[in-house]
Design a protein around this motif. Structure first.
Motif, PDB file in Angstrom:
ATOM      1  N   VAL A  87     -12.075 -11.669  -1.629  1.00  0.00           N
ATOM      2  CA  VAL A  87     -10.693 -11.743  -1.907  1.00  0.00           C
ATOM      3  C   VAL A  87     -10.294 -10.289  -1.554  1.00  0.00           C
ATOM      4  O   VAL A  87      -9.194 -10.196  -0.834  1.00  0.00           O
ATOM      5  CB  VAL A  87     -10.350 -12.133  -3.235  1.00  0.00           C
ATOM      6  CG1 VAL A  87      -8.671 -12.170  -3.259  1.00  0.00           C
ATOM      7  CG2 VAL A  87     -10.784 -13.721  -3.422  1.00  0.00           C
ATOM      8  N   ARG A  90      -9.044  -8.794   1.800  1.00  0.00           N
ATOM      9  CA  ARG A  90      -8.021  -9.559   2.623  1.00  0.00           C
ATOM     10  C   ARG A  90      -6.793  -8.882   2.211  1.00  0.00           C
ATOM     11  O   ARG A  90      -5.760  -9.414   2.692  1.00  0.00           O
ATOM     12  CB  ARG A  90      -8.029 -11.031   2.360  1.00  0.00           C
ATOM     13  CG  ARG A  90      -9.491 -11.793   2.605  1.00  0.00           C
ATOM     14  CD  ARG A  90      -9.625 -11.823   4.154  1.00  0.00           C
ATOM     15  NE  ARG A  90     -11.012 -12.062   4.410  1.00  0.00           N
ATOM     16  CZ  ARG A  90     -11.744 -11.947   5.591  1.00  0.00           C
ATOM     17  NH1 ARG A  90     -11.037 -11.597   6.726  1.00  0.00           N
ATOM     18  NH2 ARG A  90     -12.960 -12.379   5.575  1.00  0.00           N
ATOM     19  N   SER A  91      -6.849  -8.025   1.205  1.00  0.00           N
ATOM     20  CA  SER A  91      -5.283  -7.524   0.768  1.00  0.00           C
ATOM     21  C   SER A  91      -4.604  -6.826   2.032  1.00  0.00           C
ATOM     22  O   SER A  91      -4.994  -6.195   3.003  1.00  0.00           O
ATOM     23  CB  SER A  91      -5.951  -6.489  -0.357  1.00  0.00           C
ATOM     24  OG  SER A  91      -6.176  -5.136   0.385  1.00  0.00           O
ATOM     25  N   GLU A 159       0.001 -18.704   6.022  1.00  0.00           N
ATOM     26  CA  GLU A 159      -1.135 -18.326   5.129  1.00  0.00           C
ATOM     27  C   GLU A 159      -0.837 -17.360   3.915  1.00  0.00           C
ATOM     28  O   GLU A 159      -1.123 -18.105   2.904  1.00  0.00           O
ATOM     29  CB  GLU A 159      -2.349 -17.684   5.838  1.00  0.00           C
ATOM     30  CG  GLU A 159      -3.194 -18.451   6.686  1.00  0.00           C
ATOM     31  CD  GLU A 159      -4.293 -17.827   7.377  1.00  0.00           C
ATOM     32  OE1 GLU A 159      -5.363 -18.287   7.977  1.00  0.00           O
ATOM     33  OE2 GLU A 159      -4.194 -16.502   7.389  1.00  0.00           O
ATOM     34  N   VAL A 160      -0.241 -16.579   4.193  1.00  0.00           N
ATOM     35  CA  VAL A 160      -0.134 -15.431   2.995  1.00  0.00           C
ATOM     36  C   VAL A 160       1.186 -16.204   2.402  1.00  0.00           C
ATOM     37  O   VAL A 160       1.117 -15.712   1.262  1.00  0.00           O
ATOM     38  CB  VAL A 160       0.378 -14.087   3.636  1.00  0.00           C
ATOM     39  CG1 VAL A 160      -0.872 -13.539   4.366  1.00  0.00           C
ATOM     40  CG2 VAL A 160       1.926 -13.909   4.399  1.00  0.00           C
ATOM     41  N   GLY A 162       1.795 -19.188   1.638  1.00  0.00           N
ATOM     42  CA  GLY A 162       0.925 -20.195   0.653  1.00  0.00           C
ATOM     43  C   GLY A 162       0.286 -19.491  -0.315  1.00  0.00           C
ATOM     44  O   GLY A 162       0.099 -20.156  -1.458  1.00  0.00           O
ATOM     45  N   ALA A 163      -0.172 -18.200  -0.111  1.00  0.00           N
ATOM     46  CA  ALA A 163      -0.840 -17.344  -1.152  1.00  0.00           C
ATOM     47  C   ALA A 163       0.149 -16.602  -2.171  1.00  0.00           C
ATOM     48  O   ALA A 163      -0.313 -15.971  -3.014  1.00  0.00           O
ATOM     49  CB  ALA A 163      -1.982 -16.533  -0.729  1.00  0.00           C
TER      50      ALA A 163
END
Ligand code: CDP
Ligand code: CDP
Length: 227
Positions: A87, A90-91, A159-160, A162-163
């Motif tokens: 995890v 991916r920051s 993607e981001v 959604g996160a």
């Protein structure tokens, strides 16, 4: 079944890791995400307080750390010295610094040696920036996967978002374009299409269409063994 290697290169958000993972799954091959390895070095250097511009310092960090890639049900897990960093690598902070660190020739040499070992027994789908040109120049299938920068930014933005990350599509496009420039403009193994790679523009293609295209390439290169 004859094993062979597939090299997939291209810029950020082209769909490389998504399709590489699926192609590997279809063929029963191993998937290697080389970008995750550059991200792992970047994460560790930042963690240890090393300035990303300090090439000897980053190189010392890279040579002293152990990176393992473990296939998992949700994709590939990345471990640094036994710690799961899937995890944090991916920051945004890591993403902002990774291309600077990936431009250090000594870091590349260390990681490329590891990547070559991983693919030595064939049956590997590897994605990155220099796989067809430097890591696996003899790969049986080479694809240069791209898409318009706007489309790539839209995909990453989805993607981001959604996160739960806070950014705008324009900022995302700027960040991606900046990383493209750094990756294409560096001295050491820049991002470039290998002479013998097939150019595939996925701007208007779905993931399954890209996967099928690459599987078909594999079939044609290996005499149609993979049905
Ligand atoms: O997934 P995304 O396209 O955002 O990038 P990545 O594949 O995780 O790679 C992150 C960065 O690592 C790239 O922008 C490159 O700077 C570097 N990289 C590289 O130089 N060579 C590779 N074979 C793979 C990644
Ligand atoms: O690895 P790379 O940076 O090239 O891209 P990725 O992380 O595999 O793909 C970025 C996103 O775009 C993922 O959410 C994919 O599902 C999506 N994608 C897509 O919508 N259509 C494609 N033809 C390829 C990828």
């Amino acid at each position: 079944m004859t094993k062979f290697n597939i090299a997939i290169d291209g810029p950020a958000g082209a769909g490389k890791s998504t399709v590489a993972r699926m192609v590997a799954g279809e063929l029963g091959f191993i998937y290697v995400d080389t970008g995750a390895m550059y991200r792992a070095v970047t994460w560790k250097a930042l963690q240890d307080g090393i300035d990303p511009g300090d090439a000897p310092g980053v190189t010392r960090t890279a040579s002293a750390m152990q990176i393992s890639l473990v296939p998992g049900k949700d994709g590939q897990q990345v471990f640094v010295n036994g710690q799961d960093v899937s995890v944090p690598i991916r920051s945004k902070t890591v993403t902002d610094h990774v291309s600077q660190i990936a431009a250090i020739p000594e870091v590349r040499e260390l990681l490329v040696n590891l990547q070559k070992q991983m693919a030595a027994s064939k049956g590997v789908v590897m994605d990155g920036r220099d796989i067809g040109t430097h890591v696996l120049p003899d790969a049986e299938v080479k694809v240069y996967l791209t898409a318009s920068v706007r489309k790539r930014a839209e995909r990453r933005f989805e993607e981001v978002r959604g996160a739960g990350a806070v950014t705008t599509l324009d900022d995302m496009e700027r960040d991606i374009a900046r990383r493209d420039r750094l990756d294409e403009g560096r001295e050491a193994s820049p991002l470039v299409q290998a002479k013998d790679a097939i150019l595939l523009d996925s701007t208007n293609m779905t993931v399954p269409e890209v996967v099928e295209y690459i599987l078909e390439l594999g079939r044609s290169r290996t005499g149609g063994e993979h049905q």
